[in-house]
Scaffold this motif. Structure first.
Motif, PDB file in Angstrom:
ATOM      1  N   TYR A  35       0.819  -1.217   0.000  1.00  0.00           N
ATOM      2  CA  TYR A  35       0.000   0.000   0.000  1.00  0.00           C
ATOM      3  C   TYR A  35       0.850   1.264   0.000  1.00  0.00           C
ATOM      4  N   GLN A  36       2.052   1.191   0.532  1.00  0.00           N
ATOM      5  CA  GLN A  36       2.865   2.387   0.767  1.00  0.00           C
ATOM      6  C   GLN A  36       3.018   3.322  -0.420  1.00  0.00           C
ATOM      7  N   PRO A  37       3.378   2.849  -1.610  1.00  0.00           N
ATOM      8  CA  PRO A  37       3.551   3.826  -2.702  1.00  0.00           C
ATOM      9  C   PRO A  37       2.271   4.587  -3.044  1.00  0.00           C
ATOM     10  N   TYR A  38       1.142   3.905  -2.962  1.00  0.00           N
ATOM     11  CA  TYR A  38      -0.134   4.554  -3.273  1.00  0.00           C
ATOM     12  C   TYR A  38      -0.496   5.586  -2.201  1.00  0.00           C
ATOM     13  N   LEU A  39      -0.267   5.215  -0.959  1.00  0.00           N
ATOM     14  CA  LEU A  39      -0.601   6.110   0.149  1.00  0.00           C
ATOM     15  C   LEU A  39       0.388   7.261   0.253  1.00  0.00           C
ATOM     16  N   LEU A  40       1.642   6.994  -0.049  1.00  0.00           N
ATOM     17  CA  LEU A  40       2.661   8.047  -0.021  1.00  0.00           C
ATOM     18  C   LEU A  40       2.296   9.167  -0.996  1.00  0.00           C
ATOM     19  N   ALA A  41       1.758   8.797  -2.144  1.00  0.00           N
ATOM     20  CA  ALA A  41       1.338   9.795  -3.134  1.00  0.00           C
ATOM     21  C   ALA A  41       0.222  10.689  -2.593  1.00  0.00           C
ATOM     22  N   LEU A  42      -0.516  10.193  -1.604  1.00  0.00           N
ATOM     23  CA  LEU A  42      -1.597  10.976  -0.992  1.00  0.00           C
ATOM     24  C   LEU A  42      -1.168  11.632   0.318  1.00  0.00           C
ATOM     25  N   GLY A  43       0.040  11.343   0.747  1.00  0.00           N
ATOM     26  CA  GLY A  43       0.521  11.884   2.014  1.00  0.00           C
ATOM     27  C   GLY A  43      -0.081  11.195   3.225  1.00  0.00           C
ATOM     28  N   LEU A  44      -0.472   9.927   3.052  1.00  0.00           N
ATOM     29  CA  LEU A  44      -1.134   9.177   4.115  1.00  0.00           C
ATOM     30  C   LEU A  44      -0.275   8.026   4.613  1.00  0.00           C
ATOM     31  N   THR A  45      -0.456   7.708   5.888  1.00  0.00           N
ATOM     32  CA  THR A  45       0.077   6.461   6.422  1.00  0.00           C
ATOM     33  C   THR A  45      -1.033   5.415   6.322  1.00  0.00           C
ATOM     34  N   TYR A  46      -0.673   4.170   6.495  1.00  0.00           N
ATOM     35  CA  TYR A  46      -1.683   3.110   6.427  1.00  0.00           C
ATOM     36  C   TYR A  46      -2.759   3.279   7.508  1.00  0.00           C
ATOM     37  N   PRO A  47      -2.412   3.543   8.777  1.00  0.00           N
ATOM     38  CA  PRO A  47      -3.471   3.757   9.778  1.00  0.00           C
ATOM     39  C   PRO A  47      -4.368   4.961   9.450  1.00  0.00           C
ATOM     40  N   GLN A  48      -3.810   6.022   8.892  1.00  0.00           N
ATOM     41  CA  GLN A  48      -4.621   7.173   8.489  1.00  0.00           C
ATOM     42  C   GLN A  48      -5.600   6.774   7.387  1.00  0.00           C
ATOM     43  N   TYR A  49      -5.136   5.959   6.460  1.00  0.00           N
ATOM     44  CA  TYR A  49      -5.990   5.459   5.384  1.00  0.00           C
ATOM     45  C   TYR A  49      -7.168   4.676   5.960  1.00  0.00           C
ATOM     46  N   LEU A  50      -6.903   3.836   6.948  1.00  0.00           N
ATOM     47  CA  LEU A  50      -7.974   3.050   7.563  1.00  0.00           C
ATOM     48  C   LEU A  50      -9.015   3.952   8.225  1.00  0.00           C
ATOM     49  N   VAL A  51      -8.555   4.989   8.926  1.00  0.00           N
ATOM     50  CA  VAL A  51      -9.480   5.943   9.545  1.00  0.00           C
ATOM     51  C   VAL A  51     -10.324   6.614   8.458  1.00  0.00           C
ATOM     52  N   LEU A  52      -9.681   7.048   7.396  1.00  0.00           N
ATOM     53  CA  LEU A  52     -10.422   7.720   6.320  1.00  0.00           C
ATOM     54  C   LEU A  52     -11.409   6.781   5.637  1.00  0.00           C
ATOM     55  N   LEU A  53     -11.059   5.517   5.467  1.00  0.00           N
ATOM     56  CA  LEU A  53     -12.009   4.571   4.879  1.00  0.00           C
ATOM     57  C   LEU A  53     -13.317   4.562   5.672  1.00  0.00           C
ATOM     58  N   LEU A  54     -13.213   4.542   6.984  1.00  0.00           N
ATOM     59  CA  LEU A  54     -14.415   4.554   7.821  1.00  0.00           C
ATOM     60  C   LEU A  54     -15.158   5.881   7.729  1.00  0.00           C
ATOM     61  N   LEU A  55     -14.420   6.982   7.713  1.00  0.00           N
ATOM     62  CA  LEU A  55     -15.082   8.289   7.635  1.00  0.00           C
ATOM     63  C   LEU A  55     -15.697   8.541   6.269  1.00  0.00           C
ATOM     64  N   TRP A  56     -15.089   8.043   5.210  1.00  0.00           N
ATOM     65  CA  TRP A  56     -15.696   8.180   3.887  1.00  0.00           C
ATOM     66  C   TRP A  56     -17.032   7.451   3.842  1.00  0.00           C
ATOM     67  N   GLU A  57     -17.140   6.391   4.600  1.00  0.00           N
ATOM     68  CA  GLU A  57     -18.370   5.613   4.635  1.00  0.00           C
ATOM     69  C   GLU A  57     -19.402   6.210   5.592  1.00  0.00           C
ATOM     70  N   HIS A  58     -18.955   6.769   6.735  1.00  0.00           N
ATOM     71  CA  HIS A  58     -19.887   7.176   7.785  1.00  0.00           C
ATOM     72  C   HIS A  58     -19.925   8.675   8.077  1.00  0.00           C
ATOM     73  N   GLU A  59     -19.055   9.488   7.484  1.00  0.00           N
ATOM     74  CA  GLU A  59     -18.977  10.938   7.716  1.00  0.00           C
ATOM     75  C   GLU A  59     -18.486  11.296   9.109  1.00  0.00           C
ATOM     76  N   GLN A  60     -19.049  10.662  10.130  1.00  0.00           N
ATOM     77  CA  GLN A  60     -18.565  10.922  11.484  1.00  0.00           C
ATOM     78  C   GLN A  60     -18.779   9.695  12.352  1.00  0.00           C
ATOM     79  N   LEU A  61     -17.843   9.513  13.284  1.00  0.00           N
ATOM     80  CA  LEU A  61     -17.876   8.412  14.245  1.00  0.00           C
ATOM     81  C   LEU A  61     -17.234   8.900  15.528  1.00  0.00           C
ATOM     82  N   THR A  62     -17.544   8.245  16.613  1.00  0.00           N
ATOM     83  CA  THR A  62     -16.853   8.572  17.858  1.00  0.00           C
ATOM     84  C   THR A  62     -15.486   7.895  17.866  1.00  0.00           C
TER      85      THR A  62
END
Length: 150
Positions: A35-62
């Motif tokens: 995943y690293q080369p794809y995420l690096l192009a976005l300025g993301l780490t893998y854990p940040q990507y995982l958080v964003l995947l959830l937020l893209w789906e739910h807009e907000q979560l606790t």
């Protein structure tokens, strides 16, 4: 006459090649690395990507919901979310109904990353050489194992 003791027979269950944990560990590391080369192009780490995947789906979560879904404790999640907030990808605020709860909301900067990330799953699937059917079966098996271990 002194006899040399015979070494115990090796326990096949303790051979690395017979361990279930090692392929999981190695695949996890290699997949994250893929995943690293794809995420690096976005300025993301893998854990940040995982958080964003959830937020893209739910807009907000606790924070609690994020932690439960990502299997991360708040001590790991909080610094990660603070860095993402500094990037203006998300906001953190206390829930007015429960001051102990922190709500994480997607900001426009975080939403903009979604369009740039939309090709990542297909690129990884291609790299793995799996069909959609194979991917679904593998994901089902892994989810079952994860559920049993949790």
């Amino acid at each position: 006459m002194t006899t040399i003791p015979t070494p115990p027979a090796p326990n096949d269950l303790l051979k690395l090649e017979n361990q279930l944990c090692f392929p999981f560990y190695a695949v996890s590391r290699q997949l994250t690395k893929a995943y690293q080369p794809y995420l690096l192009a976005l300025g993301l780490t893998y854990p940040q990507y995982l958080v964003l995947l959830l937020l893209w789906e739910h807009e907000q979560l606790t924070v609690k919901d994020l932690g439960e879904r990502l299997l991360l404790d708040s001590g790991t999640l909080t610094p990660l979310l603070k860095r993402m907030e500094q990037q203006q990808w998300l906001s953190r605020r206390r829930d007015p109904r429960d001051e102990r709860s922190v709500v994480i909301s997607l900001l426009p900067g975080g939403r903009a990353l979604e369009a740039r990330a939309c090709d990542i799953p297909a690129q990884l699937l291609d790299k793995l050489g799996l069909s959609l059917t194979e991917l679904a079966a593998l994901r089902t098996q892994l989810t079952q194992i994860l559920t049993r271990l949790a």
